[in-house]
Design an enzyme around this catalytic site. Structure first.
Site, PDB file in Angstrom:
ATOM      1  NE  ARG A  77      -3.987  -2.073   1.981  1.00 55.51           N
ATOM      2  CZ  ARG A  77      -3.812  -3.155   2.723  1.00 55.51           C
ATOM      3  NH1 ARG A  77      -2.839  -3.201   3.604  1.00 55.51           N
ATOM      4  NH2 ARG A  77      -4.623  -4.180   2.588  1.00 55.51           N
ATOM      5  CD  GLU A  83       7.114  18.142 -21.239  1.00 56.64           C
ATOM      6  OE1 GLU A  83       6.646  19.076 -20.564  1.00 56.64           O
ATOM      7  OE2 GLU A  83       6.407  17.220 -21.694  1.00 56.64           O
ATOM      8  CE  LYS A  85       5.315  17.855 -13.166  1.00 54.84           C
ATOM      9  NZ  LYS A  85       5.548  16.631 -13.866  1.00 54.84           N
ATOM     10  CD  GLU A 109      -3.856  16.737 -14.888  1.00 56.51           C
ATOM     11  OE1 GLU A 109      -2.674  16.390 -14.715  1.00 56.51           O
ATOM     12  OE2 GLU A 109      -4.499  16.488 -15.907  1.00 56.51           O
ATOM     13  NE  ARG A 130       0.540  17.199 -11.923  1.00 56.43           N
ATOM     14  CZ  ARG A 130       1.218  16.366 -11.167  1.00 56.43           C
ATOM     15  NH1 ARG A 130       0.888  16.217  -9.896  1.00 56.43           N
ATOM     16  NH2 ARG A 130       2.225  15.671 -11.655  1.00 56.43           N
ATOM     17  CG  HIS A 188       1.499  17.337 -22.859  1.00 57.77           C
ATOM     18  ND1 HIS A 188       2.224  18.513 -22.798  1.00 57.77           N
ATOM     19  CD2 HIS A 188       2.297  16.388 -22.300  1.00 57.77           C
ATOM     20  CE1 HIS A 188       3.394  18.272 -22.227  1.00 57.77           C
ATOM     21  NE2 HIS A 188       3.462  16.993 -21.915  1.00 57.77           N
ATOM     22  CG  HIS A 234      -0.360  12.640 -24.931  1.00 56.81           C
ATOM     23  ND1 HIS A 234      -1.011  13.084 -23.804  1.00 56.81           N
ATOM     24  CD2 HIS A 234       0.911  12.377 -24.550  1.00 56.81           C
ATOM     25  CE1 HIS A 234      -0.164  13.100 -22.791  1.00 56.81           C
ATOM     26  NE2 HIS A 234       1.008  12.671 -23.209  1.00 56.81           N
ATOM     27  CG  HIS A 274       6.621  13.308 -24.183  1.00 55.02           C
ATOM     28  ND1 HIS A 274       5.272  13.044 -24.267  1.00 55.02           N
ATOM     29  CD2 HIS A 274       6.750  14.324 -23.288  1.00 55.02           C
ATOM     30  CE1 HIS A 274       4.615  13.857 -23.440  1.00 55.02           C
ATOM     31  NE2 HIS A 274       5.490  14.640 -22.843  1.00 55.02           N
TER      32      HIS A 274
HETATM   33  N1  GLY Z   1       3.434  15.770 -16.951  1.00 52.20           N
HETATM   34  C1  GLY Z   1       2.445  16.635 -16.447  1.00 52.20           C
HETATM   35  C2  GLY Z   1       2.181  16.465 -14.984  1.00 52.20           C
HETATM   36  O1  GLY Z   1       2.988  15.896 -14.263  1.00 52.20           O
HETATM   37  O2  GLY Z   1       1.176  16.884 -14.529  1.00 52.20           O
END
Ligand code: GLY
Length: 367
Positions: free
Chosen positions: A121, A185, A226, A236, A240, A247, A251, A264
């Site tokens: 866990r 990035e 970040k 998120e 976030r 992306h 993606h 990427h």
């Molecule tokens: N790669 C984007 C994030 O970590 O939210």
């Protein structure tokens, strides 16, 4: 050396960026005396950096019960590889006080982090990213996970590391293309939050002419951006999502080409071009700023050309993007440097826009 503290998860943790951070005392202090654990890596990474890892572990007084080698790249992120990690951890008799050390690029970090998140866990883990991309993105922020046949990162957990060591010496073995992937990035972070980071990227032609000090500054600035976003919205549910600038299209390009044609970063590079063009078209972004942003994207380097034949697949991949919320989709647009905007639109409309953009972008290239 630069230190960024991330206040997320159970306890704040440090990200150290610099030359030789592997050998500083922080790894030892984090692991503590007599702690058990394993290293999760891949053969390719170990072949390149075995000596550096051994020196760091010896310096920290840590002797792993196993160095578990997972497959390279996305192949590390399967349920079979996860099961292999679980068995190895059980056989090594790891307990709740044990550590996992993730030593590799983004896929190894995601897979090892998810193993740490799920074994008993959840146990602690340290991220030692070995690529520029994983230093500035996946090693920080606690997203861990594996893929399903049905989609990428569909199984996962938010599990923050206890320490991240971004040692610049590990970047020396990266190919130009791998390094470039990480720079996109960093540029994304600059567009989202920092005109001074953008100026640094411009001055160094997308870090192609960067000194070690410039590189350290750019990596640390990008990580700090970040970190602040993650601190405000670890799971998120809000801001976030801004980190997804470029992306959705990125993606889609990766998925449509089975993750083989583009890095990427290249996907994100194209995705940011799309976001800049759309933002300008919608009157959100001044022409001069849009031009500056496009130039900064181009400076990072030549990207793999867009595959004309795959426009139909790209369209389908865009529609099945997992960030789709019912029929609505969130695309990150820009009103200026440091002024992102979350734009929600209909997934079909988005797909049509992407397709039209790709067609015009491909024509522009061949014109
Ligand atoms: N790669 C984007 C994030 O970590 O939210």
């Amino acid at each position: 050396m630069k230190r960024i503290t991330v206040a997320a998860g159970r306890a704040p943790y440090d990200v150290l960026v610099g030359t030789g951070v592997l050998e500083r005392g922080e790894l030892k202090a984090c692991l503590g005396a007599g702690t058990s654990g394993i290293v999760v890596s891949s053969r390719r990474v170990m072949d390149l950096h075995r000596a550096r890892l051994q020196a760091a572990l010896t310096g920290a007084g840590f002797s792993p019960r196993q160095i578990l080698l997972l497959a390279d790249g996305e192949a590390a992120k399967t349920s079979a590889q996860w099961e292999k990690a679980m068995s190895a951890m059980a056989k090594a008799k790891l307990d709740r006080s044990s550590f996992v050390i993730a030593f590799g690029g983004g896929s190894i970090g995601d897979a090892a982090g998810f193993a740490a998140a799920t074994y008993m866990r959840g146990i602690r883990f340290v991220q030692i990213p070995t690529t520029l991309l994983s230093m500035v993105d996946s090693s920080v922020g606690g997203k861990t996970g594996i893929n399903l046949n049905e989609g990428k990162n569909l199984v996962g957990s938010f599990h923050q590391p206890s320490l991240v060591l971004a040692d610049l010496t590990l970047l020396k073995t990266l190919s130009r293309r791998e390094r470039q992937s990480g720079v996109y990035e960093i540029l994304k972070a600059a567009f989202l939050r920092s005109s001074s980071l953008l100026a640094l990227l411009e001055r160094t032609s997308g870090l192609r002419r960067a000194s070690d000090a410039d590189l350290e500054r750019a990596i640390a600035a990008s990580i700090a951006i970040k970190a602040r976003v993650v601190e405000g919205d670890e799971r998120e549910t809000g801001d976030r999502v801004l980190l997804n600038l470029g992306h959705t299209v990125g993606h889609a390009l990766e998925a449509a080409t089975a993750y083989r044609a583009f890095t990427h970063g290249e996907g994100v590079g194209y995705g940011m071009e799309f976001a800049v063009d759309l933002s300008e078209e919608m009157g959100l972004l001044k022409e001069t700023v849009a031009k500056r942003m496009r130039r900064a994207i181009m400076q990072v380097g030549p990207k793999t050309p867009l595959p004309e034949k795959l426009i139909a697949q790209i369209k389908t991949a865009t529609l099945s993007d997992k960030k789709r919320d019912g029929e609505r989709l969130k695309e990150i647009l820009l009103r200026g440097v440091g002024r992102p905007l979350i734009h929600t639109l209909n997934a079909n409309a988005f797909s049509r826009l992407t397709e039209a953009w790709l067609v015009s972008r491909i024509r522009r290239r061949s014109a």
